[in-house]
Design an enzyme around this catalytic site. Sequence first.
Site, PDB file in Angstrom:
ATOM      1  N   GLN A 148     -77.953  59.111 -30.048  1.00 41.51           N
ATOM      2  CA  GLN A 148     -78.213  59.243 -28.521  1.00 41.51           C
ATOM      3  C   GLN A 148     -77.889  57.809 -27.928  1.00 41.51           C
ATOM      4  O   GLN A 148     -77.252  57.797 -26.971  1.00 41.51           O
ATOM      5  CB  GLN A 148     -79.710  59.737 -28.035  1.00 41.51           C
ATOM      6  CG  GLN A 148     -79.853  61.133 -28.772  1.00 41.51           C
ATOM      7  CD  GLN A 148     -81.306  61.673 -28.215  1.00 41.51           C
ATOM      8  OE1 GLN A 148     -82.006  60.870 -27.892  1.00 41.51           O
ATOM      9  NE2 GLN A 148     -81.540  62.896 -28.684  1.00 41.51           N
ATOM     10  N   ARG A 189     -94.285  63.965 -34.244  1.00 39.61           N
ATOM     11  CA  ARG A 189     -93.890  65.195 -35.450  1.00 39.61           C
ATOM     12  C   ARG A 189     -94.730  64.596 -36.647  1.00 39.61           C
ATOM     13  O   ARG A 189     -95.030  65.454 -37.436  1.00 39.61           O
ATOM     14  CB  ARG A 189     -92.378  65.254 -35.597  1.00 39.61           C
ATOM     15  CG  ARG A 189     -91.791  65.867 -34.398  1.00 39.61           C
ATOM     16  CD  ARG A 189     -90.484  66.257 -34.762  1.00 39.61           C
ATOM     17  NE  ARG A 189     -89.903  67.109 -33.691  1.00 39.61           N
ATOM     18  CZ  ARG A 189     -88.473  67.482 -33.160  1.00 39.61           C
ATOM     19  NH1 ARG A 189     -87.652  66.782 -34.001  1.00 39.61           N
ATOM     20  NH2 ARG A 189     -88.121  68.238 -32.192  1.00 39.61           N
ATOM     21  N   ARG A 205     -91.100  59.637 -23.605  1.00 41.72           N
ATOM     22  CA  ARG A 205     -90.116  59.284 -24.796  1.00 41.72           C
ATOM     23  C   ARG A 205     -89.352  57.766 -24.248  1.00 41.72           C
ATOM     24  O   ARG A 205     -88.988  57.656 -22.975  1.00 41.72           O
ATOM     25  CB  ARG A 205     -89.158  60.397 -25.119  1.00 41.72           C
ATOM     26  CG  ARG A 205     -89.839  61.551 -25.699  1.00 41.72           C
ATOM     27  CD  ARG A 205     -89.052  62.722 -26.085  1.00 41.72           C
ATOM     28  NE  ARG A 205     -87.845  62.187 -27.162  1.00 41.72           N
ATOM     29  CZ  ARG A 205     -87.055  62.975 -27.517  1.00 41.72           C
ATOM     30  NH1 ARG A 205     -86.875  64.107 -26.939  1.00 41.72           N
ATOM     31  NH2 ARG A 205     -86.334  62.549 -28.337  1.00 41.72           N
ATOM     32  N   GLY A 264     -83.826  64.996 -24.601  1.00 42.90           N
ATOM     33  CA  GLY A 264     -83.571  63.660 -24.806  1.00 42.90           C
ATOM     34  C   GLY A 264     -82.315  63.160 -24.842  1.00 42.90           C
ATOM     35  O   GLY A 264     -81.678  62.314 -24.215  1.00 42.90           O
ATOM     36  N   LYS A 273     -90.138  61.659 -30.822  1.00 45.32           N
ATOM     37  CA  LYS A 273     -89.333  62.943 -30.678  1.00 45.32           C
ATOM     38  C   LYS A 273     -90.044  63.794 -29.562  1.00 45.32           C
ATOM     39  O   LYS A 273     -91.113  63.248 -28.974  1.00 45.32           O
ATOM     40  CB  LYS A 273     -89.234  63.849 -31.971  1.00 45.32           C
ATOM     41  CG  LYS A 273     -88.277  62.839 -32.907  1.00 45.32           C
ATOM     42  CD  LYS A 273     -87.031  62.842 -32.354  1.00 45.32           C
ATOM     43  CE  LYS A 273     -86.124  61.951 -33.568  1.00 45.32           C
ATOM     44  NZ  LYS A 273     -84.708  61.650 -32.887  1.00 45.32           N
ATOM     45  N   ASP A 288     -84.026  65.489 -37.976  1.00 44.34           N
ATOM     46  CA  ASP A 288     -84.922  66.589 -37.147  1.00 44.34           C
ATOM     47  C   ASP A 288     -85.304  67.695 -38.144  1.00 44.34           C
ATOM     48  O   ASP A 288     -86.055  68.505 -38.010  1.00 44.34           O
ATOM     49  CB  ASP A 288     -83.725  67.126 -36.374  1.00 44.34           C
ATOM     50  CG  ASP A 288     -83.238  66.468 -35.023  1.00 44.34           C
ATOM     51  OD1 ASP A 288     -84.327  65.758 -34.631  1.00 44.34           O
ATOM     52  OD2 ASP A 288     -82.138  66.749 -34.410  1.00 44.34           O
ATOM     53  N   LYS A 313     -76.642  72.247 -31.119  1.00 43.11           N
ATOM     54  CA  LYS A 313     -76.982  71.556 -29.798  1.00 43.11           C
ATOM     55  C   LYS A 313     -76.337  70.232 -29.586  1.00 43.11           C
ATOM     56  O   LYS A 313     -75.688  70.121 -28.554  1.00 43.11           O
ATOM     57  CB  LYS A 313     -78.495  71.297 -30.054  1.00 43.11           C
ATOM     58  CG  LYS A 313     -79.439  71.041 -28.770  1.00 43.11           C
ATOM     59  CD  LYS A 313     -80.757  71.451 -28.755  1.00 43.11           C
ATOM     60  CE  LYS A 313     -81.654  70.444 -29.681  1.00 43.11           C
ATOM     61  NZ  LYS A 313     -81.939  69.179 -29.086  1.00 43.11           N
ATOM     62  N   SER A 314     -76.343  69.371 -30.468  1.00 44.40           N
ATOM     63  CA  SER A 314     -75.545  67.931 -30.402  1.00 44.40           C
ATOM     64  C   SER A 314     -73.984  68.307 -29.873  1.00 44.40           C
ATOM     65  O   SER A 314     -73.776  67.646 -28.767  1.00 44.40           O
ATOM     66  CB  SER A 314     -75.805  67.342 -31.592  1.00 44.40           C
ATOM     67  OG  SER A 314     -77.039  67.054 -31.900  1.00 44.40           O
TER      68      SER A 314
HETATM   69  C1  S3P Z   1     -79.369  63.950 -31.235  1.00 44.33           C
HETATM   70  C2  S3P Z   1     -79.797  62.774 -32.154  1.00 44.33           C
HETATM   71  C3  S3P Z   1     -81.160  62.527 -32.585  1.00 44.33           C
HETATM   72  C4  S3P Z   1     -81.940  63.894 -32.905  1.00 44.33           C
HETATM   73  C5  S3P Z   1     -81.769  64.912 -31.577  1.00 44.33           C
HETATM   74  C6  S3P Z   1     -80.353  65.026 -30.956  1.00 44.33           C
HETATM   75  C7  S3P Z   1     -78.083  63.948 -30.640  1.00 44.33           C
HETATM   76  O1  S3P Z   1     -81.811  61.958 -31.889  1.00 44.33           O
HETATM   77  O2  S3P Z   1     -83.083  63.679 -33.109  1.00 44.33           O
HETATM   78  O3  S3P Z   1     -82.454  65.883 -31.900  1.00 44.33           O
HETATM   79  O4  S3P Z   1     -77.642  64.778 -30.191  1.00 44.33           O
HETATM   80  O5  S3P Z   1     -77.485  62.790 -30.423  1.00 44.33           O
HETATM   81  P1  S3P Z   1     -81.867  60.311 -31.922  1.00 44.33           P
HETATM   82  O6  S3P Z   1     -80.567  59.673 -31.654  1.00 44.33           O
HETATM   83  O7  S3P Z   1     -82.735  59.724 -30.931  1.00 44.33           O
HETATM   84  O8  S3P Z   1     -82.324  59.915 -33.446  1.00 44.33           O
END
Ligand code: S3P
Length: 425
Positions: free
Chosen positions: A166, A343, A119, A91, A339, A312, A19-20
């Site tokens: 993020q 969680r 959030r 997010g 999150k 995660d 996903k990232s």
């Molecule tokens: C992500 C970073 C993480 C993770 C999220 C995806 C990303 O969040 O929990 O599911 O793709 O950069 P945070 O940056 O808020 O820790």
Amino acid sequence: MKINKIGRLEGEITVPSDKSITHRAIMLSCLANGVSHIDNYLESADCISTINAFKSMGVDIVQNGKRLIINGVGLNGLKKPSSDIDAGNSGTTTRLLAGILAGQKFNVTIIGDGSLSLRPMKRIIEPLRQMGVNIFAKNDNYLPLTIHPGENLKSIDYISKVASAQVKSCVLFAGLYADGVTKFTEPEKSRDHTERMLKAYGADIVEKGLSVSVHKCNKLTAQNIKVPSDISSAAFFMAAGLIVKNSRITIKEVNINETRSGIIKVLKNMGANIVIKDVSFVSGEEVADIEILSSDLHATEIGGKIIPTLIDEIPIIALCATQAEGITVISGAKELRVKESDRLKAVASQLSKMGADITETEDGLIIKGKTRLKGTDVDSFKDHRIVMTLSIAGLVAEGQTTIIDSDCVQISFANFYEVLKSICK
Ligand code: S3P
């Protein structure tokens, strides 16, 4: 969703793409010059939010089977959307996009669903304001978020209180548009897909310890990216293979990037029989097959710098701890409270209902194992990772487990139950 206790799990599976990496590949391809192909992209609700956001800003994105073909518009080619951008539950869409929007010449508002609207956004508002962007948010922290780009973005040297990929990505993306060099430092190393991918698309990035610097950029160049499978999705099947007796599962071509694979280290510390096979490099990321055999697990302590590398996966690790001998202590995981759901609360309350001995602390969990779980009615808190954790718990619980609001698996793993059924023996 109703889940019954099962005998064993066996087979070879492929879990959805990362996903990232998919979010970042879409974003950078839209901002690049030329046509990018993203193979094996994740077609989940969160990534569709990112695709729709860029379509609404005039980017030509075509889906051809498992390939996305993106005709990039260049760093300054996005157009003002005709309405607010809806980031849904995502997010990553919100925070990364905010960095890109900071560099545009138009005003725009980002909205989201009920969970996303709770959030915290202060973490991106603060650095973007320092760069000269005017941002308005509800209570200065929550969506809707309206971004009025500054005339000329200023580069900053930003020290973040949270280890968050993020936030880091948001600042680095805005840094592409800021005069000079923008530097971001985090307390612990978070996932580094943005750094890897920015380099591949031609940005000038320098990494040093916990800091990353990016130069103002004139042009990104289109790339062809192949997205590997997501270790955060594989995690549910790693856990299932370990705690369901007499199981053997192989998960194909999973991204095992060091900044993401803390779960493998932790499970091995707990006595897990996990073998990493056929390691290769795909589009700048390490990929491998993961073989899992049922194992007798024992307790462990998890905290400190490993936390961002498994952030995660904590819900599913907590489930493994209920099936491990001894007391597992998880600390330094306060981020879990902000999150898609809280969680720590979700895991502690729902696994307790199933008979686990699990206590919530301010920044973690204390789990006493090993406990026999019992099937009962549990709530997903509309959080994809909580549904999948409770589903795997249901495989080892006596009787039947019924999970309310299980549809949210769509956020990252739409065919989760089909994959699970394919290996239930
Ligand atoms: C992500 C970073 C993480 C993770 C999220 C995806 C990303 O969040 O929990 O599911 O793709 O950069 P945070 O940056 O808020 O820790």
